[in-house]
Each structure stands twice: as structure tokens, then as C-alpha cells.
Design a protein around this motif. Sequence first.
Motif, PDB file in Angstrom:
ATOM      1  N   GLU A   1      25.464  28.313  92.919  1.00  0.00           N
ATOM      2  CA  GLU A   1      25.913  26.940  93.161  1.00  0.00           C
ATOM      3  C   GLU A   1      27.430  26.839  93.037  1.00  0.00           C
ATOM      4  O   GLU A   1      28.090  26.198  93.858  1.00  0.00           O
ATOM      5  N   ALA A   2      27.978  27.484  92.022  1.00  0.00           N
ATOM      6  CA  ALA A   2      29.431  27.461  91.827  1.00  0.00           C
ATOM      7  C   ALA A   2      30.143  28.102  93.007  1.00  0.00           C
ATOM      8  O   ALA A   2      31.155  27.579  93.488  1.00  0.00           O
ATOM      9  N   ARG A   3      29.629  29.222  93.478  1.00  0.00           N
ATOM     10  CA  ARG A   3      30.243  29.880  94.643  1.00  0.00           C
ATOM     11  C   ARG A   3      30.185  28.986  95.887  1.00  0.00           C
ATOM     12  O   ARG A   3      31.129  28.925  96.666  1.00  0.00           O
ATOM     13  N   GLY A   4      29.074  28.280  96.059  1.00  0.00           N
ATOM     14  CA  GLY A   4      28.948  27.375  97.196  1.00  0.00           C
ATOM     15  C   GLY A   4      29.955  26.241  97.134  1.00  0.00           C
ATOM     16  O   GLY A   4      30.549  25.863  98.145  1.00  0.00           O
ATOM     17  N   ILE A   5      30.163  25.707  95.950  1.00  0.00           N
ATOM     18  CA  ILE A   5      31.140  24.634  95.772  1.00  0.00           C
ATOM     19  C   ILE A   5      32.550  25.141  96.061  1.00  0.00           C
ATOM     20  O   ILE A   5      33.326  24.483  96.753  1.00  0.00           O
ATOM     21  N   VAL A   6      32.868  26.318  95.554  1.00  0.00           N
ATOM     22  CA  VAL A   6      34.192  26.897  95.789  1.00  0.00           C
ATOM     23  C   VAL A   6      34.391  27.152  97.283  1.00  0.00           C
ATOM     24  O   VAL A   6      35.447  26.838  97.844  1.00  0.00           O
ATOM     25  N   ALA A   7      33.376  27.703  97.953  1.00  0.00           N
ATOM     26  CA  ALA A   7      33.489  27.979  99.388  1.00  0.00           C
ATOM     27  C   ALA A   7      33.712  26.685 100.169  1.00  0.00           C
ATOM     28  O   ALA A   7      34.555  26.629 101.075  1.00  0.00           O
ATOM     29  N   ALA A   8      32.978  25.639  99.823  1.00  0.00           N
ATOM     30  CA  ALA A   8      33.146  24.350 100.509  1.00  0.00           C
ATOM     31  C   ALA A   8      34.546  23.786 100.266  1.00  0.00           C
ATOM     32  O   ALA A   8      35.172  23.247 101.180  1.00  0.00           O
ATOM     33  N   ALA A   9      35.030  23.926  99.048  1.00  0.00           N
ATOM     34  CA  ALA A   9      36.375  23.431  98.732  1.00  0.00           C
ATOM     35  C   ALA A   9      37.432  24.189  99.526  1.00  0.00           C
ATOM     36  O   ALA A   9      38.392  23.594 100.033  1.00  0.00           O
TER      37      ALA A   9
ATOM     38  N   ARG B   1      36.989  25.662 102.433  1.00  0.00           N
ATOM     39  CA  ARG B   1      36.884  25.227 103.839  1.00  0.00           C
ATOM     40  C   ARG B   1      37.596  23.895 104.040  1.00  0.00           C
ATOM     41  O   ARG B   1      38.333  23.704 104.999  1.00  0.00           O
ATOM     42  N   LYS B   2      37.382  22.967 103.098  1.00  0.00           N
ATOM     43  CA  LYS B   2      38.018  21.654 103.212  1.00  0.00           C
ATOM     44  C   LYS B   2      39.536  21.793 103.128  1.00  0.00           C
ATOM     45  O   LYS B   2      40.269  21.135 103.857  1.00  0.00           O
TER      46      LYS B   2
ATOM     47  N   ASP C   1      42.588   6.447  90.833  1.00  0.00           N
ATOM     48  CA  ASP C   1      43.444   5.858  91.868  1.00  0.00           C
ATOM     49  C   ASP C   1      44.218   6.919  92.653  1.00  0.00           C
ATOM     50  O   ASP C   1      44.822   6.609  93.677  1.00  0.00           O
ATOM     51  N   GLN C   2      44.152   8.178  92.226  1.00  0.00           N
ATOM     52  CA  GLN C   2      44.831   9.260  92.934  1.00  0.00           C
ATOM     53  C   GLN C   2      43.881  10.071  93.821  1.00  0.00           C
ATOM     54  O   GLN C   2      44.318  10.998  94.494  1.00  0.00           O
ATOM     55  N   TRP C   3      42.594   9.727  93.854  1.00  0.00           N
ATOM     56  CA  TRP C   3      41.657  10.442  94.710  1.00  0.00           C
ATOM     57  C   TRP C   3      42.015  10.177  96.162  1.00  0.00           C
ATOM     58  O   TRP C   3      42.304   9.054  96.559  1.00  0.00           O
ATOM     59  N   GLU C   4      41.999  11.236  96.966  1.00  0.00           N
ATOM     60  CA  GLU C   4      42.409  11.131  98.365  1.00  0.00           C
ATOM     61  C   GLU C   4      41.265  11.332  99.360  1.00  0.00           C
ATOM     62  O   GLU C   4      41.432  11.074 100.545  1.00  0.00           O
ATOM     63  N   THR C   5      40.133  11.837  98.889  1.00  0.00           N
ATOM     64  CA  THR C   5      39.037  12.156  99.795  1.00  0.00           C
ATOM     65  C   THR C   5      37.732  12.223  99.023  1.00  0.00           C
ATOM     66  O   THR C   5      37.720  12.117  97.795  1.00  0.00           O
ATOM     67  N   GLU C   6      36.654  12.416  99.741  1.00  0.00           N
ATOM     68  CA  GLU C   6      35.344  12.643  99.124  1.00  0.00           C
ATOM     69  C   GLU C   6      35.248  14.122  98.738  1.00  0.00           C
ATOM     70  O   GLU C   6      35.902  14.967  99.344  1.00  0.00           O
ATOM     71  N   PRO C   7      34.419  14.453  97.767  1.00  0.00           N
ATOM     72  CA  PRO C   7      34.245  15.858  97.380  1.00  0.00           C
ATOM     73  C   PRO C   7      33.752  16.682  98.566  1.00  0.00           C
ATOM     74  O   PRO C   7      33.038  16.176  99.430  1.00  0.00           O
TER      75      PRO C   7
ATOM     76  N   ARG D   1      46.316  22.180 102.230  1.00  0.00           N
ATOM     77  CA  ARG D   1      46.620  21.220 101.165  1.00  0.00           C
ATOM     78  C   ARG D   1      45.344  20.795 100.445  1.00  0.00           C
ATOM     79  O   ARG D   1      44.347  20.459 101.069  1.00  0.00           O
ATOM     80  N   HIS D   2      45.380  20.816  99.123  1.00  0.00           N
ATOM     81  CA  HIS D   2      44.255  20.324  98.317  1.00  0.00           C
ATOM     82  C   HIS D   2      44.324  18.810  98.262  1.00  0.00           C
ATOM     83  O   HIS D   2      45.373  18.247  97.970  1.00  0.00           O
TER      84      HIS D   2
END
Length: 81
Positions: A5-13, A15-16, A64-70, A23-24
Motif C-alpha cells: 500500500e505504501a509503495r502504491g501511494i508513493v508511486a501515485a504521488a 506520477r502526480k 489553507d495551504q493545500w493545493e490539490t486532492e491527494p 512540482r509537489h
Amino acid sequence: MNEAEARGIVAAALRKRAENGGRHLHHRDCIHNLPPEKQVAMRGKTVEWWTRIIGPLPEQITPDQWETEPPVRQDRSHRRA
């Protein structure tokens, strides 16, 4: 959360990030919501190492600093018990 699950989250991040020109973008699930000491620990470092090698500790963001959805929706309804 298991390793897969952690690897999947990292991979998705990653890609985004690539979709945003490298840029993050901050979101509700990103590491930057944590206190600086926890951000450093999650990266496998100590505060002493970080301040000596990197410099200032990372900053903690606020909603208030969030710029996007996860990058990955944390829907756990399909998980086994």
C-alpha cells in the motif's frame, strides 16, 4: 498500511508530481502536514543529521495551504478484516 500500500501511494504521488512538471502540490495526506520532526523521521533521518547536512527543518503546512486532492484516495472499505 502494509508495504505494498505504501509503495502504491508513493508511486501515485510521483506520477502526480510528474504531471505537475516535477512540482509537489500540497494536499491533506502529504508529509508536510506533520510536525517537522516527524517529517524528518519518516525520511529515515534524525533531526541532528537533518540540521547538520540539510539545514533548516522542513515546515509544517496548514489546511489553507493545500493545493490539490491527494494522489490516491484512501478508501479502505475494500480491505480485508
